[in-house]
Each structure stands twice: as C-alpha cells, then as structure tokens.
Design a protein around this motif. Structure first.
Motif, PDB file in Angstrom:
ATOM      1  N   UNK A 107       0.834  -1.196   0.000  1.00 33.33           N
ATOM      2  CA  UNK A 107       0.000   0.000   0.000  1.00 33.33           C
ATOM      3  C   UNK A 107       0.872   1.249   0.000  1.00 33.33           C
ATOM      4  N   UNK A 108       0.458   2.240  -0.785  1.00 36.83           N
ATOM      5  CA  UNK A 108       1.160   3.523  -0.828  1.00 36.83           C
ATOM      6  C   UNK A 108       0.615   4.473   0.223  1.00 36.83           C
ATOM      7  N   UNK A 109       1.520   5.308   0.775  1.00 38.76           N
ATOM      8  CA  UNK A 109       1.081   6.491   1.496  1.00 38.76           C
ATOM      9  C   UNK A 109       1.127   7.591   0.457  1.00 38.76           C
ATOM     10  N   UNK A 110      -0.044   8.062   0.051  1.00 37.38           N
ATOM     11  CA  UNK A 110      -0.126   8.939  -1.124  1.00 37.38           C
ATOM     12  C   UNK A 110       0.611  10.270  -0.914  1.00 37.38           C
ATOM     13  N   UNK A 111       0.568  10.828   0.314  1.00 40.93           N
ATOM     14  CA  UNK A 111       1.188  12.132   0.564  1.00 40.93           C
ATOM     15  C   UNK A 111       2.704  12.100   0.381  1.00 40.93           C
ATOM     16  N   UNK A 112       3.344  11.020   0.762  1.00 40.03           N
ATOM     17  CA  UNK A 112       4.805  10.955   0.678  1.00 40.03           C
ATOM     18  C   UNK A 112       5.273  10.085  -0.487  1.00 40.03           C
ATOM     19  N   UNK A 113       4.384   9.289  -1.057  1.00 36.93           N
ATOM     20  CA  UNK A 113       4.755   8.385  -2.147  1.00 36.93           C
ATOM     21  C   UNK A 113       5.481   7.131  -1.685  1.00 36.93           C
ATOM     22  N   UNK A 114       5.570   6.967  -0.356  1.00 37.31           N
ATOM     23  CA  UNK A 114       6.249   5.773   0.185  1.00 37.31           C
ATOM     24  C   UNK A 114       5.356   4.541  -0.005  1.00 37.31           C
ATOM     25  N   UNK A 115       5.971   3.451  -0.486  1.00 36.17           N
ATOM     26  CA  UNK A 115       5.250   2.187  -0.618  1.00 36.17           C
ATOM     27  C   UNK A 115       5.593   1.306   0.584  1.00 36.17           C
ATOM     28  N   UNK A 116       4.570   0.885   1.310  1.00 36.67           N
ATOM     29  CA  UNK A 116       4.762  -0.049   2.426  1.00 36.67           C
ATOM     30  C   UNK A 116       4.503  -1.467   1.940  1.00 36.67           C
ATOM     31  N   UNK A 117       5.343  -2.381   2.411  1.00 38.74           N
ATOM     32  CA  UNK A 117       5.289  -3.765   1.945  1.00 38.74           C
ATOM     33  C   UNK A 117       5.274  -4.709   3.140  1.00 38.74           C
ATOM     34  N   UNK A 118       4.290  -5.626   3.152  1.00 41.05           N
ATOM     35  CA  UNK A 118       4.318  -6.707   4.138  1.00 41.05           C
ATOM     36  C   UNK A 118       4.935  -7.904   3.435  1.00 41.05           C
ATOM     37  N   UNK A 119       6.167  -8.229   3.812  1.00 43.86           N
ATOM     38  CA  UNK A 119       6.867  -9.355   3.194  1.00 43.86           C
ATOM     39  C   UNK A 119       6.769 -10.548   4.152  1.00 43.86           C
ATOM     40  N   UNK A 120       6.278 -11.670   3.632  1.00 42.07           N
ATOM     41  CA  UNK A 120       6.008 -12.848   4.471  1.00 42.07           C
ATOM     42  C   UNK A 120       7.200 -13.243   5.328  1.00 42.07           C
ATOM     43  N   UNK A 121       8.420 -13.024   4.845  1.00 44.44           N
ATOM     44  CA  UNK A 121       9.621 -13.482   5.557  1.00 44.44           C
ATOM     45  C   UNK A 121      10.419 -12.359   6.204  1.00 44.44           C
ATOM     46  N   UNK A 122      10.382 -11.148   5.597  1.00 45.76           N
ATOM     47  CA  UNK A 122      11.247 -10.075   6.090  1.00 45.76           C
ATOM     48  C   UNK A 122      10.535  -9.041   6.948  1.00 45.76           C
ATOM     49  N   UNK A 123       9.215  -9.152   7.067  1.00 44.34           N
ATOM     50  CA  UNK A 123       8.493  -8.231   7.939  1.00 44.34           C
ATOM     51  C   UNK A 123       7.943  -7.029   7.197  1.00 44.34           C
TER      52      UNK A 123
END
Ligand SMILES: *[C@@H]1O[C@H](CO)[C@@H](O)[C@H](O)[C@H]1NC(C)=O
Length: 359
Positions: free
Chosen positions: A115-131
């Motif tokens: 999911x993106x945080x639209x204001x900052x353009x940062x993409x957050x990722x839930x990775x099954x192994x890396x957190x």
C-alpha cells in the motif's frame, strides 16, 4: 450479466445443507455474477515469476504495482512496456531468486501486502519473511521497518494498509507458528497466534492491537479512519476493530463469508472488495476439500454448477453483501480484487498474470 438472487428453500434437500452452509450468511438479496461472463479487458502476463498477490496504485494512479515470487515488486507500465522492476527487499536476494520456486522464498522474500502512502509516495510492503518494509517513490532497495513486536518475531507478515491522513501503517502477522508454505496447517489446526499491529512512522514503534487471532490476513481502513477491517481467514469472517470514538479498541464481526478471505480493498464509493482464496470447507458435512462438494453432489448439481465457486464478495460500508463473484474454475485462489479506473483488477498468489475486467 448479473442476476438478482433471493435464496429460497426450493432446493433439493441433499443440496440444501451444502447451500445453507455456504450461503446462510447471505439471507438477504445480493447480486451474483459469473466472472467468466464479465468482459475481460486485459491480461497482464508475467514471465518467469508468478503470483501477483496484492495490487497497489500510486498517487498518480499509475500501476498496478505487485509483489511476486522471487521477492520483487513490479510495476505495470501499460501494454507497450509491460512489467518493469520497481523494488527489491534489501535482504539476501540473489540472481537465482527470479523464479516461481517456492523453496527459495525464505531466502528471496515474498511481498504479500502492498500500500502507498499517497502524501509521501512511500510504498509499504508486508513481506512474508522479512516483515514490514518501505521503499520511496523512486523504488530501489526496500528498507526493513520492523521484524518483531513485543519480543515476538513475525513469521508470516501478510496484509497492510495506510491511514492516508495520519500516515500510520496497519499490518498483520498471520501466524507465529507457521510460515507461508504451511498456511493450510495454520487454518486447519485452528492455530491462533496471529497479530494485528500498527506502525507509527514518527516514533518508528510497533504497537500490537490484537493478538491470538486465527490467521489475520488483509486489512483496510474505513474512509474516515475511524475503524479498521481485517480478514480473519481461519474463521471466514471480516472483523471490525474500532480506532476512534466511544468504542475505540473494541472489535465486532463485520461480515461472515462463503470462503476464506485474503486481501481487502476499499473502493472510492466506500465499499469493500474481499478476495476469497477458496470456498469454505464445512468439515461437519464432509464436504470435499477441492471445490466444496463431494462427488455425489457434483453429480446431482451437474458439472457446470459444481465447479462454480465464490472468488470475491463486495461489501457495503456497513458489511452487507452486495455482490458475489463466482468462477467456473480458472481463477485459482484469488488474493485481491482492486477497483480502479472503471475496472476490477484481480491478483492471485498462484496465477502468472493479473486479470482486468470491465465493471
Ligand atoms: C516459524 O515458522 C517455522 C516454519 O513453519 C517454524 O519452524 C518456527 O518454529 C516458527 N517460529 C516460531 C517462533 O514458532
């Protein structure tokens, strides 16, 4: 294309228990649509890798971006250019990762929620192994934000959503006990070691909101940020966790589903698409694991009907089932349905493509 259905009791008794087990929560009228009768606009085909699990669109509406086998996050650039690499986790990734070989996952990573945080353009990722990971709008190497909470390591980070107002990130760890290749064991053993958490980008701290959950999966915030929905795959339900107001911290059942829910996406209209991995298995009725009916019932129902199963539901802002998408077999294990640009985009952890249908 769609037909309005109101369930009646005119079904044959042999079938009745099956249909009731599956459809009882849907006592009200809702629309059922056979997905293969929808107009397919495009198939976004992947090569060498597979399993586009989650789909996210950036602040310019570009994408989708998706996480695939081998640990990469790809961006769809339109018909001409197809998929291009956007981000990789900064872990121990090697060249040999770019395959659909599940046995390499723990080394290569497996991005599930995006999911993106639209204001900052940062993409957050839930990775099954890396957190929980994050990567800036230009992509590249994703950095790790969290791999444990309250001393307990994540073993199966899965779903993520961002409060677009506050920037807070909500995510799930589906199980402490089992990792992704053993997700079936987590579901059938009733493993309840999953957690729902919040990451605050200002303090960089993770707060555990709920623990002891049977396979928490996709998450989605309400439009006003007052509550959070999360899929509880193990119980075939969507739960509502209040974040603001007099019921802050309380939880209630938002919807009961005819299958095992995966990711949740809120639409621009404030409704929710819930992807269903597979049809609900009713162990008491001895219903077959494969398609939810035994051989006898298959014969009774006839071939076409027996293989048609729910792959997604659309819920109103109040949790009412508005629509059920049915599939005749081709769409294995639907992981996400995202509504964007007048179409629905369907991701699956098993298929080598994203399918786009006109609404
Ligand atoms: C994490 O999952 C692996 C594989 O299923 C398992 O061997 C390990 O014990 C799990 N970790 C914990 C803390 O239970």
């Amino acid at each position: 294309m769609g037909t309005k259905l109101c369930r009646t009791t005119s079904l044959r008794p042999a079938l009745l228990s099956i249909m009731l087990a599956v459809l009882l929560p849907f006592s009200s009228c809702h629309e059922e649509k056979a997905i293969d009768k929808l107009e397919s606009v495009e198939r976004l085909v992947l090569t060498t890798v597979a399993g586009p699990e989650s789909l996210a669109f950036d602040r310019r509406g570009e994408g989708p971006y998706t996480g695939v086998s081998g640990g990469r996050i790809l961006k769809w650039q339109g018909k001409g250019r197809g998929w291009t690499g956007f981000a990789v986790n900064a872990g121990n990734r090697k060249e040999c990762c770019d395959t659909s070989d599940v046995s390499l996952e723990s080394m290569c990573g497996r991005p599930l929620g995006l999911q993106f945080h639209k204001a900052t353009g940062v993409l957050y990722v839930a990775d099954a192994y890396f957190g929980l990971l994050a990567v800036g709008p230009k992509g590249g190497a994703a950095r790790r934000l969290a791999a444990s909470a309250d001393g307990g390591r994540f073993n199966f980070t899965n779903g993520v959503d961002v409060d677009q107002g506050t920037g807070e990130v909500y995510f799930t760890d589906s199980s402490t006990r089992y990792q992704r290749p053993d997700y079936i064991l987590s579901v059938i053993t009733g493993d309840s070691t999953g957690r729902l958490m919040k990451y605050d980008p200002r303090t960089r701290k993770v707060t555990v909101l709920r623990r002891g959950l049977p396979f928490p999966n996709g998450v989605a915030l309400s439009g006003d940020g007052s509550f959070l929905l999360f899929a509880e795959t193990g119980s075939c339900r969507v739960l509502k966790h209040w974040l603001r107001g007099p019921r802050t911290g309380a939880m209630e059942v938002f919807a009961e589903l005819p299958g095992y829910p995966d990711n949740i996406r809120r639409t621009a209209r404030g409704e929710y698409w819930i992807a269903l991995n597979r049809e609900k298995i009713n162990l008491n009725d001895g219903v077959g694991v494969g398609v939810g009916v035994t051989e006898d019932e298959k014969a009774t129902k006839g071939k076409a009907a027996a293989t048609e199963h729910p792959v997604a539901v659309r819920l109103s802002g109040e949790g009412k089932v508005l629509e059920v998408l049915l599939d005749g077999g081709e769409l294995a294990s639907v992981s996400e349905v995202a509504e964007e640009n007048g179409a629905i985009w369907i991701g699956s952890v098993e298929l080598p493509y994203v399918e786009v249908y006109k609404l």
